[in-house]
Design a protein around this motif. Structure first.
Motif, PDB file in Angstrom:
ATOM      1  N   ALA A 149       0.833  -1.208   0.000  1.00 38.55           N
ATOM      2  CA  ALA A 149       0.000   0.000   0.000  1.00 38.55           C
ATOM      3  C   ALA A 149       0.869   1.259   0.000  1.00 38.55           C
ATOM      4  CB  ALA A 149      -0.905  -0.009   1.224  1.00 38.55           C
ATOM      5  N   ALA A 150       0.378   2.314  -0.639  1.00 38.30           N
ATOM      6  CA  ALA A 150       1.114   3.581  -0.688  1.00 38.30           C
ATOM      7  C   ALA A 150       0.732   4.473   0.490  1.00 38.30           C
ATOM      8  CB  ALA A 150       0.828   4.291  -2.008  1.00 38.30           C
ATOM      9  N   TRP A 151       1.502   5.542   0.646  1.00 37.19           N
ATOM     10  CA  TRP A 151       1.435   6.420   1.811  1.00 37.19           C
ATOM     11  C   TRP A 151       0.347   7.482   1.714  1.00 37.19           C
ATOM     12  CZ3 TRP A 151       2.004  10.878  -0.727  1.00 37.19           C
ATOM     13  CH2 TRP A 151       2.714  10.829  -1.934  1.00 37.19           C
ATOM     14  N   ASN A 152      -0.246   7.699   0.533  1.00 37.08           N
ATOM     15  CA  ASN A 152      -1.145   8.862   0.390  1.00 37.08           C
ATOM     16  C   ASN A 152      -2.466   8.687   1.132  1.00 37.08           C
ATOM     17  OD1 ASN A 152      -1.671   6.907  -1.594  1.00 37.08           O
ATOM     18  ND2 ASN A 152      -2.590   8.375  -2.986  1.00 37.08           N
ATOM     19  N   SER A 177       2.943   1.498   3.761  1.00 30.42           N
ATOM     20  CA  SER A 177       4.158   2.241   3.469  1.00 30.42           C
ATOM     21  C   SER A 177       4.968   2.443   4.747  1.00 30.42           C
ATOM     22  CB  SER A 177       3.783   3.604   2.883  1.00 30.42           C
ATOM     23  OG  SER A 177       4.939   4.398   2.798  1.00 30.42           O
ATOM     24  N   ASP A 209      11.387  -3.149  -1.873  1.00 33.82           N
ATOM     25  CA  ASP A 209      11.697  -4.096  -2.939  1.00 33.82           C
ATOM     26  C   ASP A 209      12.144  -5.449  -2.378  1.00 33.82           C
ATOM     27  OD1 ASP A 209      11.674  -4.558  -5.723  1.00 33.82           O
ATOM     28  OD2 ASP A 209      13.867  -4.574  -5.702  1.00 33.82           O
ATOM     29  N   SER A 212       8.834  -7.259  -1.231  1.00 34.56           N
ATOM     30  CA  SER A 212       8.001  -7.769  -2.331  1.00 34.56           C
ATOM     31  C   SER A 212       8.718  -8.891  -3.068  1.00 34.56           C
ATOM     32  CB  SER A 212       7.578  -6.643  -3.278  1.00 34.56           C
ATOM     33  OG  SER A 212       8.683  -5.952  -3.761  1.00 34.56           O
ATOM     34  N   PHE A 226      -1.318  -4.043  -5.412  1.00 30.96           N
ATOM     35  CA  PHE A 226      -0.390  -2.927  -5.169  1.00 30.96           C
ATOM     36  C   PHE A 226      -1.062  -1.585  -5.476  1.00 30.96           C
ATOM     37  CE2 PHE A 226       2.711   0.031  -7.216  1.00 30.96           C
ATOM     38  CZ  PHE A 226       3.475   0.332  -6.095  1.00 30.96           C
ATOM     39  N   SER A 229       3.093   3.855  -7.848  1.00 25.46           N
ATOM     40  CA  SER A 229       3.421   4.402  -9.166  1.00 25.46           C
ATOM     41  C   SER A 229       3.341   3.329 -10.256  1.00 25.46           C
ATOM     42  CB  SER A 229       4.830   4.999  -9.139  1.00 25.46           C
ATOM     43  OG  SER A 229       5.759   3.976  -8.873  1.00 25.46           O
ATOM     44  N   LEU A 251      -2.656   2.061  -9.995  1.00 25.37           N
ATOM     45  CA  LEU A 251      -1.465   2.890 -10.248  1.00 25.37           C
ATOM     46  C   LEU A 251      -1.845   4.356 -10.455  1.00 25.37           C
ATOM     47  CD1 LEU A 251       0.207   0.223 -12.546  1.00 25.37           C
ATOM     48  CD2 LEU A 251       0.311   0.433 -10.060  1.00 25.37           C
ATOM     49  N   CYS A 284      -4.670   9.604  -6.205  1.00 21.90           N
ATOM     50  CA  CYS A 284      -4.530   9.017  -7.545  1.00 21.90           C
ATOM     51  C   CYS A 284      -5.638   9.493  -8.482  1.00 21.90           C
ATOM     52  CB  CYS A 284      -4.453   7.501  -7.477  1.00 21.90           C
ATOM     53  SG  CYS A 284      -5.838   6.785  -6.610  1.00 21.90           S
ATOM     54  N   ARG A 330      10.417  14.563  -0.936  1.00 25.33           N
ATOM     55  CA  ARG A 330      10.427  14.074  -2.320  1.00 25.33           C
ATOM     56  C   ARG A 330       9.325  14.760  -3.148  1.00 25.33           C
ATOM     57  NH1 ARG A 330       9.647   9.362  -0.537  1.00 25.33           N
ATOM     58  NH2 ARG A 330       7.757   8.623  -1.527  1.00 25.33           N
ATOM     59  N   ARG A 334       9.722  17.225  -6.450  1.00 22.45           N
ATOM     60  CA  ARG A 334       9.013  16.888  -7.689  1.00 22.45           C
ATOM     61  C   ARG A 334       8.242  18.113  -8.204  1.00 22.45           C
ATOM     62  NH1 ARG A 334       7.355  12.270 -10.187  1.00 22.45           N
ATOM     63  NH2 ARG A 334       5.252  12.310 -11.037  1.00 22.45           N
ATOM     64  N   GLU A 381       2.223  12.240 -13.841  1.00 19.30           N
ATOM     65  CA  GLU A 381       1.338  12.572 -12.724  1.00 19.30           C
ATOM     66  C   GLU A 381       2.057  13.511 -11.751  1.00 19.30           C
ATOM     67  OE1 GLU A 381       0.483   9.179 -10.213  1.00 19.30           O
ATOM     68  OE2 GLU A 381      -1.530   9.948  -9.842  1.00 19.30           O
ATOM     69  N   PHE A 383       1.046  14.622  -8.762  1.00 22.56           N
ATOM     70  CA  PHE A 383       0.860  14.166  -7.385  1.00 22.56           C
ATOM     71  C   PHE A 383       1.199  15.257  -6.380  1.00 22.56           C
ATOM     72  CE2 PHE A 383       0.579  10.360  -4.534  1.00 22.56           C
ATOM     73  CZ  PHE A 383      -0.522   9.822  -5.163  1.00 22.56           C
TER      74      PHE A 383
HETATM   75  P1  NAD Z   1       6.337   4.443  -5.378  1.00 19.55           P
HETATM   76  O1  NAD Z   1       5.529   3.659  -6.346  1.00 19.55           O
HETATM   77  O2  NAD Z   1       7.824   4.316  -5.417  1.00 19.55           O
HETATM   78  O3  NAD Z   1       5.883   4.071  -3.901  1.00 19.55           O
HETATM   79  C1  NAD Z   1       4.530   3.908  -3.587  1.00 19.55           C
HETATM   80  C2  NAD Z   1       4.446   2.859  -2.501  1.00 19.55           C
HETATM   81  O4  NAD Z   1       4.901   1.646  -2.992  1.00 19.55           O
HETATM   82  C3  NAD Z   1       5.310   3.231  -1.306  1.00 19.55           C
HETATM   83  O5  NAD Z   1       4.546   3.123  -0.160  1.00 19.55           O
HETATM   84  C4  NAD Z   1       6.434   2.233  -1.338  1.00 19.55           C
HETATM   85  O6  NAD Z   1       6.755   1.783  -0.049  1.00 19.55           O
HETATM   86  C5  NAD Z   1       5.871   1.088  -2.145  1.00 19.55           C
HETATM   87  N1  NAD Z   1       6.887   0.453  -2.981  1.00 19.55           N
HETATM   88  C6  NAD Z   1       7.866   1.063  -3.689  1.00 19.55           C
HETATM   89  N2  NAD Z   1       8.613   0.141  -4.321  1.00 19.55           N
HETATM   90  C7  NAD Z   1       8.084  -1.073  -4.003  1.00 19.55           C
HETATM   91  C8  NAD Z   1       8.422  -2.414  -4.334  1.00 19.55           C
HETATM   92  N3  NAD Z   1       9.449  -2.707  -5.144  1.00 19.55           N
HETATM   93  N4  NAD Z   1       7.679  -3.405  -3.811  1.00 19.55           N
HETATM   94  C9  NAD Z   1       6.626  -3.130  -3.006  1.00 19.55           C
HETATM   95  N5  NAD Z   1       6.259  -1.892  -2.657  1.00 19.55           N
HETATM   96  C10 NAD Z   1       6.979  -0.869  -3.150  1.00 19.55           C
HETATM   97  O7  NAD Z   1       5.917   5.946  -5.479  1.00 19.55           O
HETATM   98  P2  NAD Z   1       6.469   7.225  -4.665  1.00 19.55           P
HETATM   99  O8  NAD Z   1       7.936   7.451  -4.871  1.00 19.55           O
HETATM  100  O9  NAD Z   1       6.021   7.129  -3.279  1.00 19.55           O
HETATM  101  O10 NAD Z   1       5.709   8.314  -5.461  1.00 19.55           O
HETATM  102  C11 NAD Z   1       6.057   8.520  -6.830  1.00 19.55           C
HETATM  103  C12 NAD Z   1       4.839   8.668  -7.664  1.00 19.55           C
HETATM  104  O11 NAD Z   1       4.028   7.481  -7.607  1.00 19.55           O
HETATM  105  C13 NAD Z   1       3.881   9.735  -7.193  1.00 19.55           C
HETATM  106  O12 NAD Z   1       4.333  11.000  -7.520  1.00 19.55           O
HETATM  107  C14 NAD Z   1       2.626   9.302  -7.883  1.00 19.55           C
HETATM  108  O13 NAD Z   1       2.679   9.673  -9.225  1.00 19.55           O
HETATM  109  C15 NAD Z   1       2.687   7.797  -7.789  1.00 19.55           C
HETATM  110  N6  NAD Z   1       1.865   7.296  -6.644  1.00 19.55           N
HETATM  111  C16 NAD Z   1       0.608   6.894  -6.907  1.00 19.55           C
HETATM  112  C17 NAD Z   1      -0.193   6.455  -5.874  1.00 19.55           C
HETATM  113  C18 NAD Z   1      -1.601   6.012  -6.129  1.00 19.55           C
HETATM  114  O14 NAD Z   1      -2.458   6.215  -5.288  1.00 19.55           O
HETATM  115  N7  NAD Z   1      -1.871   5.346  -7.245  1.00 19.55           N
HETATM  116  C19 NAD Z   1       0.281   6.415  -4.573  1.00 19.55           C
HETATM  117  C20 NAD Z   1       1.600   6.815  -4.328  1.00 19.55           C
HETATM  118  C21 NAD Z   1       2.378   7.233  -5.389  1.00 19.55           C
END
Ligand code: NAD
Length: 476
Positions: A149-152, A177, A209, A212, A226, A229, A251, A284, A330, A334, A381, A383
């Motif tokens: 899951a992502a941090w947003n 996250s 990474d 996962s 997932f 990004s 994504l 997103c 970050r 950006r 994006e 973001f």
């Molecule tokens: P990112 O994809 O690197 O990270 C998003 C989440 O994925 C983080 O919580 C991270 O811990 C996790 N993650 C990263 N690499 C991973 C891996 N190999 N395996 C498993 N989990 C992993 O994105 P970011 O650097 O946090 O943000 C960059 C861009 O990603 C943003 O500017 C935005 O465009 C996009 N984003 C989209 C969403 C969404 O809701 N779809 C959420 C966060 C970021």
């Protein structure tokens, strides 16, 4: 409820920390200072979680629908009771205003309640055959699921990773996250407190990474889900493909907003300006590219700038804050890069444009106009809290621009013309289309994108079916 300033792992129902495991800092985005820590799992921890998930799957898939429903309803109740505390964790670690953190937590409870109800409606079907023979289509849980899951949305993204699998009868290991660990961990704890076995729902943290790769490298995991990004989504989809695990990918997007001259412009402005700056644009489905019919461009532009300038930016803990800081340094970097690239290519900066102060990660609500299609921000994006306002000539050109990018998550349109609404519903390429509304997410409606915005759905009946496989039983 334990204070989750320092987040632990939850493996086989046990809180795991210490023992020489790495602990990483979690920052408060309003100050940029440490607010707590997060424990990283070792490879042995992940192996124990995988063993537990395999055990848990056998137990949970054989638990009756009534019992699973009752347990998930109870978990939803606990989440509602704890919403203020969980909301405060979200604000502390992610920065959004407290009312939004609490609202996000309540939404998690609503989603779990919907899923709990769906458990009782996961019917198969019997096909028409001559007497003496029959064919039955059955739905079965796919197996243990790994969710990232992502941090947003520190809580909602996690609930989307655990709710569907739990309803379907799967066990699940979720990795919230590391930047926002506490709220997701609190949701998993609520599920355990309500009676979900500790082998069935688990929570881990680590180097993303590494976690996962480890989990997806195991044959135990049968599905990956997932949020994040597109780049990381493509990487995880490849890992999943190596073992033919099924995948749901939620994504990024690049939300187009088609504003037609026949629309209620004031309502469009109020709704879309609020939607744009919600969670500092780190959503997103955030509206990003405003494609405005030229007859109303100036009116819409001036109204949008006026609203952007009124947005009250401040710490999420303050009552009157509309927009908190960005979640990390970050995000600020950006924004700086994208805005200077756009203005360098001729875009007009009409509001905001820079970071606020040097403490925490605050950024001004920003408006750019007349941004050329080759600017980075028109293709990636952002973001962040930036709106792009471009004048457009006519419906065809607006649809063509809306569909120009490979992303297709949320799109929005403002028009009173019923025939045009139908045309847009047919032609705009997106997983969700909001017409005269900014709300494109509901517990009972599928949420997900097309193209580079990913595949598979979360929420709605589809969110449960995404964790199930069919078995057709033919009897002669
Ligand atoms: P990112 O994809 O690197 O990270 C998003 C989440 O994925 C983080 O919580 C991270 O811990 C996790 N993650 C990263 N690499 C991973 C891996 N190999 N395996 C498993 N989990 C992993 O994105 P970011 O650097 O946090 O943000 C960059 C861009 O990603 C943003 O500017 C935005 O465009 C996009 N984003 C989209 C969403 C969404 O809701 N779809 C959420 C966060 C970021």
């Amino acid at each position: 409820m334990p204070d989750m300033l320092d987040s632990h792992l939850l493996i086989a129902g046990e809180a795991v920390s210490g023992g020489g495991r790495d602990v990483h800092d979690v920052l408060d985005p309003a100050t940029g200072e440490r607010s707590g820590g997060v424990v990283h799992a070792t490879a042995e921890d992940l192996d124990r979680a995988l063993e537990a998930a395999a055990r848990g799957f056998r137990t949970w898939r054989n638990t009756s629908a009534d019992e699973r429903t009752a347990i998930l309803m109870k978990a939803a109740g606990l989440i509602r009771e704890r919403a203020k505390d969980i909301g405060a964790m979200i604000t502390r670690e992610q920065g959004k205003p407290l009312k939004e953190g609490i609202g996000e937590t309540i939404y998690c409870a609503m989603l779990l309640e919907f899923y709990a109800g769906e458990i009782k409606r996961l019917y198969g079907r019997t096909l028409v055959r001559p007497a003496g023979s029959r064919v039955e289509v059955q739905y079965h849980p796919v197996g243990p699921v790994a969710g990232f899951a992502a941090w947003n949305f520190p809580a909602l993204n996690v609930m989307r990773k655990i709710g569907g699998p739990l309803a379907a009868g799967c066990s699940t290991i979720v990795k919230p996250s590391e930047e926002t660990p506490a709220a997701g961990l609190a949701l998993v704890q609520a599920c355990i407190d309500a009676g979900v076995p500790g082998d069935v729902v688990q929570c881990v943290f680590g180097v993303p990474d590494e976690v996962s790769t480890h989990l997806l490298g195991s044959p135990v995991i049968r599905k990956v889900t997932f949020t994040g990004s597109t780049a990381v989504g493509k990487h995880l989809a490849k890992l999943a493909a190596e073992d033919l695990k099924i995948a749901t990918m939620e994504l990024g997007g690049h939300g187009p907003v088609l504003v037609f001259a026949d629309s209620d412009i004031d309502k469009a402005l109020d709704t879309m300006a609020a939607a744009k700056y919600r969670n500092a644009g780190q959503v997103c489905v955030s509206p990003t590219r405003f494609l405005i019919e030229e007859d109303v461009f100036e009116r819409f532009r001036d109204g949008f700038v006026e609203r952007a300038e009124k947005v009250k930016v401040g710490p999420g803990t303050e009552r009157d804050t509309d927009m908190g800081p960005m979640a990390s340094a970050r995000g600020l970097e950006r924004m700086e890069g994208l805005i200077s690239d756009a203005t360098g290519r001729g875009a007009k900066l009409l509001a905001g444009g820079t970071r606020i102060g040097n403490q925490g990660f605050f950024h001004q609500p920003t408006v750019l106009s007349e941004v050329s299609t080759d600017a980075e921000i028109m293709n990636e994006e952002p973001f962040g809290p930036v709106a792009i306002l471009n004048p457009m000539k006519g419906e065809d050109a607006m649809i063509e621009e809306a569909n120009r990018l490979p992303y297709g998550l949320a799109a929005y349109a403002w028009t009173r013309d019923p025939a045009r609404r139908r045309r847009l519903a047919a032609e705009v390429e997106a997983g969700m289309l909001g017409i005269d509304t900014g709300a494109v997410s509901a517990a009972d409606a599928p949420f997900g994108g097309v193209g580079w915005s990913g595949y598979g759905s979360e929420d709605g009946r589809e969110g449960v079916l995404a964790c199930m496989v069919t078995k057709t039983v033919h009897e002669g």
